[in-house]
Design a protein around this motif. Structure first.
Motif, PDB file in Angstrom:
ATOM      1  N   VAL A  37     -53.236  -5.009 -29.411  1.00 25.61           N
ATOM      2  CA  VAL A  37     -51.933  -4.993 -30.085  1.00 25.61           C
ATOM      3  C   VAL A  37     -52.050  -5.599 -31.476  1.00 25.61           C
ATOM      4  O   VAL A  37     -51.466  -5.092 -32.447  1.00 25.61           O
ATOM      5  N   ASP A  38     -52.818  -6.680 -31.607  1.00 21.04           N
ATOM      6  CA  ASP A  38     -52.992  -7.299 -32.926  1.00 21.04           C
ATOM      7  C   ASP A  38     -53.634  -6.325 -33.914  1.00 21.04           C
ATOM      8  O   ASP A  38     -53.283  -6.312 -35.102  1.00 21.04           O
ATOM      9  N   VAL A  39     -54.552  -5.513 -33.418  1.00 20.74           N
ATOM     10  CA  VAL A  39     -55.198  -4.528 -34.284  1.00 20.74           C
ATOM     11  C   VAL A  39     -54.184  -3.476 -34.721  1.00 20.74           C
ATOM     12  O   VAL A  39     -54.139  -3.085 -35.898  1.00 20.74           O
ATOM     13  N   HIS A  40     -53.347  -3.003 -33.786  1.00 20.89           N
ATOM     14  CA  HIS A  40     -52.302  -2.039 -34.143  1.00 20.89           C
ATOM     15  C   HIS A  40     -51.360  -2.624 -35.200  1.00 20.89           C
ATOM     16  O   HIS A  40     -50.995  -1.937 -36.170  1.00 20.89           O
ATOM     17  N   ILE A  41     -50.960  -3.868 -35.010  1.00 18.44           N
ATOM     18  CA  ILE A  41     -50.043  -4.510 -35.955  1.00 18.44           C
ATOM     19  C   ILE A  41     -50.697  -4.626 -37.327  1.00 18.44           C
ATOM     20  O   ILE A  41     -50.072  -4.341 -38.368  1.00 18.44           O
ATOM     21  N   MET A  42     -51.956  -5.038 -37.373  1.00 15.01           N
ATOM     22  CA  MET A  42     -52.671  -5.148 -38.639  1.00 15.01           C
ATOM     23  C   MET A  42     -52.721  -3.803 -39.362  1.00 15.01           C
ATOM     24  O   MET A  42     -52.463  -3.721 -40.571  1.00 15.01           O
ATOM     25  N   ASN A  43     -53.013  -2.751 -38.614  1.00 10.31           N
ATOM     26  CA  ASN A  43     -53.098  -1.423 -39.236  1.00 10.31           C
ATOM     27  C   ASN A  43     -51.728  -0.928 -39.690  1.00 10.31           C
ATOM     28  O   ASN A  43     -51.608  -0.295 -40.744  1.00 10.31           O
ATOM     29  N   LEU A  44     -50.694  -1.221 -38.902  1.00  7.05           N
ATOM     30  CA  LEU A  44     -49.345  -0.810 -39.298  1.00  7.05           C
ATOM     31  C   LEU A  44     -48.913  -1.514 -40.582  1.00  7.05           C
ATOM     32  O   LEU A  44     -48.271  -0.915 -41.453  1.00  7.05           O
ATOM     33  N   ARG A  45     -49.241  -2.778 -40.709  1.00  2.00           N
ATOM     34  CA  ARG A  45     -48.858  -3.510 -41.914  1.00  2.00           C
ATOM     35  C   ARG A  45     -49.503  -2.897 -43.154  1.00  2.00           C
ATOM     36  O   ARG A  45     -48.893  -2.877 -44.237  1.00  2.00           O
ATOM     37  N   LYS A  46     -50.708  -2.385 -43.014  1.00  2.90           N
ATOM     38  CA  LYS A  46     -51.357  -1.728 -44.153  1.00  2.90           C
ATOM     39  C   LYS A  46     -50.593  -0.474 -44.576  1.00  2.90           C
ATOM     40  O   LYS A  46     -50.668  -0.057 -45.726  1.00  2.90           O
ATOM     41  N   LYS A  47     -49.846   0.107 -43.623  1.00  4.17           N
ATOM     42  CA  LYS A  47     -49.166   1.367 -43.891  1.00  4.17           C
ATOM     43  C   LYS A  47     -47.709   1.193 -44.327  1.00  4.17           C
ATOM     44  O   LYS A  47     -47.171   2.051 -45.031  1.00  4.17           O
ATOM     45  N   ILE A  48     -47.055   0.098 -43.891  1.00  2.00           N
ATOM     46  CA  ILE A  48     -45.615  -0.018 -44.148  1.00  2.00           C
ATOM     47  C   ILE A  48     -45.237  -1.231 -44.994  1.00  2.00           C
ATOM     48  O   ILE A  48     -44.068  -1.369 -45.360  1.00  2.00           O
ATOM     49  N   GLU A  49     -46.185  -2.104 -45.288  1.00  2.00           N
ATOM     50  CA  GLU A  49     -45.895  -3.295 -46.076  1.00  2.00           C
ATOM     51  C   GLU A  49     -46.430  -3.136 -47.502  1.00  2.00           C
ATOM     52  O   GLU A  49     -47.540  -2.624 -47.700  1.00  2.00           O
ATOM     53  N   ALA A  50     -45.672  -3.606 -48.492  1.00  2.00           N
ATOM     54  CA  ALA A  50     -46.161  -3.605 -49.869  1.00  2.00           C
ATOM     55  C   ALA A  50     -47.371  -4.519 -50.003  1.00  2.00           C
ATOM     56  O   ALA A  50     -48.346  -4.207 -50.698  1.00  2.00           O
ATOM     57  N   ASP A  51     -47.305  -5.669 -49.305  1.00  3.63           N
ATOM     58  CA  ASP A  51     -48.428  -6.598 -49.269  1.00  3.63           C
ATOM     59  C   ASP A  51     -48.668  -6.958 -47.811  1.00  3.63           C
ATOM     60  O   ASP A  51     -47.935  -7.794 -47.255  1.00  3.63           O
ATOM     61  N   PRO A  52     -49.654  -6.352 -47.170  1.00  2.00           N
ATOM     62  CA  PRO A  52     -49.886  -6.615 -45.741  1.00  2.00           C
ATOM     63  C   PRO A  52     -50.144  -8.078 -45.419  1.00  2.00           C
ATOM     64  O   PRO A  52     -49.904  -8.512 -44.287  1.00  2.00           O
ATOM     65  N   ARG A  53     -50.610  -8.854 -46.394  1.00  2.00           N
ATOM     66  CA  ARG A  53     -50.873 -10.276 -46.148  1.00  2.00           C
ATOM     67  C   ARG A  53     -49.584 -11.093 -46.153  1.00  2.00           C
ATOM     68  O   ARG A  53     -49.569 -12.228 -45.669  1.00  2.00           O
ATOM     69  N   ARG A  54     -48.514 -10.525 -46.714  1.00  2.00           N
ATOM     70  CA  ARG A  54     -47.213 -11.210 -46.752  1.00  2.00           C
ATOM     71  C   ARG A  54     -46.146 -10.242 -46.250  1.00  2.00           C
ATOM     72  O   ARG A  54     -45.295  -9.774 -47.008  1.00  2.00           O
ATOM     73  N   PRO A  55     -46.161  -9.925 -44.957  1.00  2.00           N
ATOM     74  CA  PRO A  55     -45.256  -8.903 -44.423  1.00  2.00           C
ATOM     75  C   PRO A  55     -43.804  -9.345 -44.475  1.00  2.00           C
ATOM     76  O   PRO A  55     -43.481 -10.513 -44.286  1.00  2.00           O
ATOM     77  N   VAL A  56     -42.923  -8.395 -44.765  1.00  2.00           N
ATOM     78  CA  VAL A  56     -41.483  -8.649 -44.756  1.00  2.00           C
ATOM     79  C   VAL A  56     -40.768  -7.738 -43.759  1.00  2.00           C
ATOM     80  O   VAL A  56     -39.567  -7.894 -43.525  1.00  2.00           O
ATOM     81  N   ARG A  57     -41.479  -6.765 -43.191  1.00  2.00           N
ATOM     82  CA  ARG A  57     -40.882  -5.864 -42.199  1.00  2.00           C
ATOM     83  C   ARG A  57     -41.369  -6.226 -40.795  1.00  2.00           C
ATOM     84  O   ARG A  57     -40.574  -6.523 -39.912  1.00  2.00           O
ATOM     85  N   LEU A  58     -42.671  -6.167 -40.603  1.00  2.00           N
ATOM     86  CA  LEU A  58     -43.287  -6.368 -39.293  1.00  2.00           C
ATOM     87  C   LEU A  58     -43.779  -7.812 -39.223  1.00  2.00           C
ATOM     88  O   LEU A  58     -44.837  -8.157 -39.740  1.00  2.00           O
ATOM     89  N   LEU A  59     -42.965  -8.657 -38.581  1.00  2.00           N
ATOM     90  CA  LEU A  59     -43.153 -10.098 -38.685  1.00  2.00           C
ATOM     91  C   LEU A  59     -43.792 -10.688 -37.434  1.00  2.00           C
ATOM     92  O   LEU A  59     -43.551 -10.230 -36.311  1.00  2.00           O
ATOM     93  N   THR A  60     -44.573 -11.734 -37.640  1.00  2.00           N
ATOM     94  CA  THR A  60     -45.145 -12.513 -36.538  1.00  2.00           C
ATOM     95  C   THR A  60     -44.187 -13.621 -36.150  1.00  2.00           C
ATOM     96  O   THR A  60     -43.656 -14.328 -37.022  1.00  2.00           O
ATOM     97  N   VAL A  61     -43.931 -13.755 -34.861  1.00  2.00           N
ATOM     98  CA  VAL A  61     -43.190 -14.898 -34.334  1.00  2.00           C
ATOM     99  C   VAL A  61     -44.216 -15.750 -33.603  1.00  2.00           C
ATOM    100  O   VAL A  61     -44.656 -15.411 -32.505  1.00  2.00           O
ATOM    101  N   PHE A  62     -44.650 -16.818 -34.232  1.00  2.00           N
ATOM    102  CA  PHE A  62     -45.794 -17.580 -33.760  1.00  2.00           C
ATOM    103  C   PHE A  62     -45.573 -18.112 -32.339  1.00  2.00           C
ATOM    104  O   PHE A  62     -44.522 -18.654 -32.018  1.00  2.00           O
ATOM    105  N   GLY A  63     -46.585 -17.899 -31.521  1.00  2.00           N
ATOM    106  CA  GLY A  63     -46.532 -18.348 -30.142  1.00  2.00           C
ATOM    107  C   GLY A  63     -45.807 -17.410 -29.212  1.00  2.00           C
ATOM    108  O   GLY A  63     -45.746 -17.645 -28.008  1.00  2.00           O
TER     109      GLY A  63
END
Length: 235
Positions: free
Chosen positions: A199-225
């Motif tokens: 799942v983490d790999v899918h999320i990483m790849n999705l961020r590359k496709k839908i985020e302006a800056d995948p390192r600072r996502p504003v759409r697909l967010l991590t909720v830690f823990g």
């Protein structure tokens, strides 16, 4: 109007996945976890379809189907789609002989189940046709399950099947936090062996496709823990 579907499934995670898939198609759903509750809900609500697991506690799926078909005439014609982990021919034939309209054996994918539900509803004629284009939108993301298309701010996005299922689930319930396990079930179908790390790999790849800056996502967010969520607003 679309269908009201009664889901009788004792596995709470599977029941939730079915419920979310139904909502994404424009249906409403009631979920119960044992056979007695299924019979009570069917009598009270008169649903357009019952998705019925065979291995229910209290009263199994065979018993539920037998009572429905032999009981109140007002409810005797409710379509029944049986779900079973059993593949023995005798069990499947018994389910059909008791009046089930169709059956599916586990494991299966949510997309396959929704296609079978559409077919049963269409044959039954109990409700209006399911919308041809149950599109879901959130955070500038548009997911079209009928065309299997994703757009981000109007631009087409190429997604793998796993990425598509993640976006479909999350766009259907923006701001909801999904655990890795829940998203894994979306991507792999029910009862399929895999690893939550995928799942983490899918999320990483999705961020590359839908985020302006995948390192600072504003759409697909991590909720830690906990897991991940899709922002409910526009990015």
């Amino acid at each position: 109007m679309c269908a009201h579907v009664l889901v009788a499934e004792d596995d709470e995670m599977q029941a939730e996945l079915i419920r979310r898939s139904l909502l994404a198609e424009g249906h409403t759903a009631t979920v119960v976890h044992d056979g007695a509750a299924a019979l009570d809900a069917a009598r009270r609500l008169g649903p357009d379809l019952v998705v019925l697991d065979l291995m229910l506690p209290v009263i199994d799926g065979f018993g539920v189907c037998r009572v429905l078909r032999g009981g109140d005439p007002a409810h005797a014609d409710i379509p029944v789609l049986m779900l079973t982990a059993r593949s023995e021919e005798d069990d499947l034939l018994l389910g059909l002989e008791l009046g089930a309209d169709d059956y599916m054996t586990k494991p299966y994918s949510p997309r396959e189940l929704m296609a079978r539900i559409r077919t049963v509803l269409r044959r039954s004629g109990r409700t209006a046709a399911v919308p041809e284009n149950p599109v879901v939108r959130a955070a500038g993301i548009t997911v079209d399950p009928e065309r299997h298309e994703v757009r981000c701010d109007g631009e087409p996005v190429e997604c793998t099947p796993g990425e598509f299922q993640i976006l479909l689930a999350m766009a259907g319930e923006p701001e909801r936090v999904f655990t890795r396990r829940q998203l894994l079930q979306c991507t792999r179908g029910f009862d399929r062996a895999s690893t939550e790390r995928a799942v983490d790999v899918h999320i990483m790849n999705l961020r590359k496709k839908i985020e302006a800056d995948p390192r600072r996502p504003v759409r697909l967010l991590t909720v830690f823990g906990v897991g991940y969520k899709l922002s409910g607003g526009r990015a």
